[in-house]
Design a protein around this motif. Structure first.
Motif, mmCIF file in Angstrom:
data_model
loop_
_atom_site.group_PDB
_atom_site.id
_atom_site.type_symbol
_atom_site.label_atom_id
_atom_site.label_comp_id
_atom_site.label_asym_id
_atom_site.label_seq_id
_atom_site.Cartn_x
_atom_site.Cartn_y
_atom_site.Cartn_z
ATOM 1 N N LYS A 154 0.859 -1.194 0.000
ATOM 2 C CA LYS A 154 0.000 0.000 0.000
ATOM 3 C C LYS A 154 0.889 1.236 0.000
ATOM 4 C CE LYS A 154 -3.719 -2.202 2.598
ATOM 5 N NZ LYS A 154 -4.593 -2.466 1.506
ATOM 6 N N THR A 155 0.326 2.335 -0.418
ATOM 7 C CA THR A 155 1.057 3.599 -0.397
ATOM 8 C C THR A 155 0.100 4.722 -0.042
ATOM 9 O OG1 THR A 155 2.596 4.994 -1.610
ATOM 10 C CG2 THR A 155 0.751 4.095 -2.857
ATOM 11 N N VAL A 156 0.639 5.832 0.383
ATOM 12 C CA VAL A 156 -0.152 7.000 0.761
ATOM 13 C C VAL A 156 -0.007 8.052 -0.332
ATOM 14 C CG1 VAL A 156 -0.465 8.811 2.482
ATOM 15 C CG2 VAL A 156 0.216 6.522 3.195
ATOM 16 N N VAL A 157 -1.141 8.556 -0.800
ATOM 17 C CA VAL A 157 -1.140 9.602 -1.817
ATOM 18 C C VAL A 157 -1.977 10.770 -1.308
ATOM 19 C CG1 VAL A 157 -0.803 8.018 -3.747
ATOM 20 C CG2 VAL A 157 -3.102 8.581 -3.030
ATOM 21 N N PRO A 158 -1.617 11.990 -1.699
ATOM 22 C CA PRO A 158 -2.415 13.141 -1.267
ATOM 23 C C PRO A 158 -3.778 13.157 -1.964
ATOM 24 C CG PRO A 158 -0.567 13.836 -2.630
ATOM 25 C CD PRO A 158 -0.440 12.365 -2.437
ATOM 26 N N THR A 159 -4.774 13.604 -1.243
ATOM 27 C CA THR A 159 -6.101 13.773 -1.816
ATOM 28 C C THR A 159 -6.096 15.053 -2.633
ATOM 29 O OG1 THR A 159 -7.057 12.696 0.108
ATOM 30 C CG2 THR A 159 -8.558 13.970 -1.264
ATOM 31 N N PRO A 160 -6.511 15.000 -3.898
ATOM 32 C CA PRO A 160 -6.398 16.190 -4.750
ATOM 33 C C PRO A 160 -7.278 17.361 -4.318
ATOM 34 C CG PRO A 160 -7.472 14.394 -5.928
ATOM 35 C CD PRO A 160 -7.031 13.847 -4.611
ATOM 36 N N ASN A 161 -8.405 17.094 -3.676
ATOM 37 C CA ASN A 161 -9.299 18.196 -3.321
ATOM 38 C C ASN A 161 -9.208 18.596 -1.849
ATOM 39 O OD1 ASN A 161 -10.427 15.914 -2.291
ATOM 40 N ND2 ASN A 161 -12.428 16.181 -3.240
ATOM 41 N N ALA A 162 -8.158 18.178 -1.154
ATOM 42 C CA ALA A 162 -7.978 18.572 0.242
ATOM 43 C C ALA A 162 -7.566 20.042 0.282
ATOM 44 C CB ALA A 162 -6.915 17.718 0.903
ATOM 45 N N GLY A 163 -8.194 20.786 1.157
ATOM 46 C CA GLY A 163 -7.919 22.218 1.187
ATOM 47 C C GLY A 163 -7.542 22.704 2.566
ATOM 48 N N VAL A 164 -7.990 23.911 2.867
ATOM 49 C CA VAL A 164 -7.649 24.569 4.129
ATOM 50 C C VAL A 164 -8.222 23.804 5.310
ATOM 51 C CG1 VAL A 164 -7.960 26.693 5.446
ATOM 52 C CG2 VAL A 164 -7.492 26.806 3.013
ATOM 53 N N GLY A 165 -9.396 23.204 5.122
ATOM 54 C CA GLY A 165 -10.019 22.452 6.210
ATOM 55 C C GLY A 165 -9.148 21.307 6.689
ATOM 56 N N SER A 166 -8.558 20.581 5.750
ATOM 57 C CA SER A 166 -7.710 19.473 6.184
ATOM 58 C C SER A 166 -6.402 19.985 6.781
ATOM 59 C CB SER A 166 -7.484 18.470 5.064
ATOM 60 O OG SER A 166 -6.605 18.847 4.121
ATOM 61 N N PHE A 167 -5.912 21.128 6.322
ATOM 62 C CA PHE A 167 -4.711 21.715 6.937
ATOM 63 C C PHE A 167 -4.995 22.097 8.388
ATOM 64 C CE2 PHE A 167 -2.359 25.529 8.195
ATOM 65 C CZ PHE A 167 -1.074 25.015 8.200
ATOM 66 N N LEU A 168 -6.110 22.769 8.629
ATOM 67 C CA LEU A 168 -6.466 23.152 10.002
ATOM 68 C C LEU A 168 -6.727 21.916 10.862
ATOM 69 C CD1 LEU A 168 -8.785 26.196 9.281
ATOM 70 C CD2 LEU A 168 -6.409 26.228 10.059
ATOM 71 N N GLY A 169 -7.355 20.909 10.263
ATOM 72 C CA GLY A 169 -7.577 19.658 10.984
ATOM 73 C C GLY A 169 -6.274 18.974 11.356
ATOM 74 N N ASN A 170 -5.306 19.034 10.459
ATOM 75 C CA ASN A 170 -3.999 18.440 10.744
ATOM 76 C C ASN A 170 -3.283 19.183 11.862
ATOM 77 O OD1 ASN A 170 -3.969 16.227 8.996
ATOM 78 N ND2 ASN A 170 -3.349 17.493 7.270
ATOM 79 N N VAL A 171 -3.443 20.497 11.932
ATOM 80 C CA VAL A 171 -2.828 21.269 13.024
ATOM 81 C C VAL A 171 -3.412 20.817 14.362
ATOM 82 C CG1 VAL A 171 -2.620 23.572 14.038
ATOM 83 C CG2 VAL A 171 -2.253 23.257 11.585
ATOM 84 N N ILE A 172 -4.723 20.651 14.409
ATOM 85 C CA ILE A 172 -5.371 20.182 15.641
ATOM 86 C C ILE A 172 -4.922 18.761 15.961
ATOM 87 C CG2 ILE A 172 -7.603 19.605 16.673
ATOM 88 C CD1 ILE A 172 -8.742 21.982 15.035
ATOM 89 N N TRP A 173 -4.812 17.922 14.929
ATOM 90 C CA TRP A 173 -4.373 16.536 15.123
ATOM 91 C C TRP A 173 -2.971 16.466 15.721
ATOM 92 C CZ3 TRP A 173 -5.540 11.618 15.571
ATOM 93 C CH2 TRP A 173 -4.552 10.671 15.397
ATOM 94 N N VAL A 174 -2.052 17.285 15.217
ATOM 95 C CA VAL A 174 -0.681 17.274 15.738
ATOM 96 C C VAL A 174 -0.681 17.621 17.223
ATOM 97 C CG1 VAL A 174 1.539 18.471 15.656
ATOM 98 C CG2 VAL A 174 0.476 17.716 13.554
ATOM 99 N N ILE A 175 -1.499 18.578 17.612
ATOM 100 C CA ILE A 175 -1.562 18.986 19.019
ATOM 101 C C ILE A 175 -2.159 17.883 19.890
ATOM 102 C CG2 ILE A 175 -2.650 20.604 20.623
ATOM 103 C CD1 ILE A 175 -2.464 22.686 18.307
ATOM 104 N N LEU A 176 -3.230 17.236 19.402
ATOM 105 C CA LEU A 176 -3.936 16.252 20.216
ATOM 106 C C LEU A 176 -3.234 14.892 20.274
ATOM 107 C CD1 LEU A 176 -7.625 16.972 19.172
ATOM 108 C CD2 LEU A 176 -6.454 17.687 21.257
ATOM 109 N N ALA A 177 -2.788 14.370 19.138
ATOM 110 C CA ALA A 177 -2.269 13.002 19.151
ATOM 111 C C ALA A 177 -1.132 12.748 18.167
ATOM 112 C CB ALA A 177 -3.402 12.016 18.864
#
Length: 124
Positions: free
Chosen positions: A54-77
């Motif tokens: 398996k491999t990981v590929v970026p989602t083409p339509n990921a935008g600011v929402g996923s960036f902000l979600g990732n910031v929260i994710w880094v802080i939480l877990a």
């Protein structure tokens, strides 16, 4: 060959990484507001359990929402799961046989830090 690598991976570090992701998924789902992060943690936990083929590929339509979600994710877990990958990767690189598995751990660190906006697909 992928099956053999996955079995060795499962024994050496995959099961423990899977448990870490599932603990994060459980905590995120209990907090209700963070259910999307819990789903992402469970998805990547299954990938961490059986990663070869398996491999990981970026989602083409990921935008600011996923960036902000990732910031929260880094802080939480995300930071402690990435630390788990780092420690496991260093421990595996001590032996010659473990080097490919250690490198696989290092490749999973970016996914552990930023799971939103990524898709896990089968390699051909």
């Amino acid at each position: 060959m992928k099956t053999l690598l996955n079995i060795i991976w499962l024994v050496l570090s995959g099961f423990w990484l899977f448990l870490g992701y599932m603990l994060a998924a459980l905590i995120m789902c209990v907090l209700i507001v963070t259910i999307p992060w819990g789903i992402a943690a469970a998805r990547i936990g299954v990938y961490a359990l059986w990663p070869f083929g398996k491999t990981v590929v970026p989602t083409p339509n990921a935008g600011v929402g996923s960036f902000l979600g990732n910031v929260i994710w880094v802080i939480l877990a995300g930071w402690w799961i990435a630390l788990e990958h780092l420690i496991s990767g260093i421990a595996l690189c001590i032996t010659i046989i473990g080097i490919p598995f250690g490198i696989a751990n290092f490749k999973m660190i970016p996914v552990a830090l930023m799971p939103l906006g990524k898709q896990i697909v089968d390699t051909p």
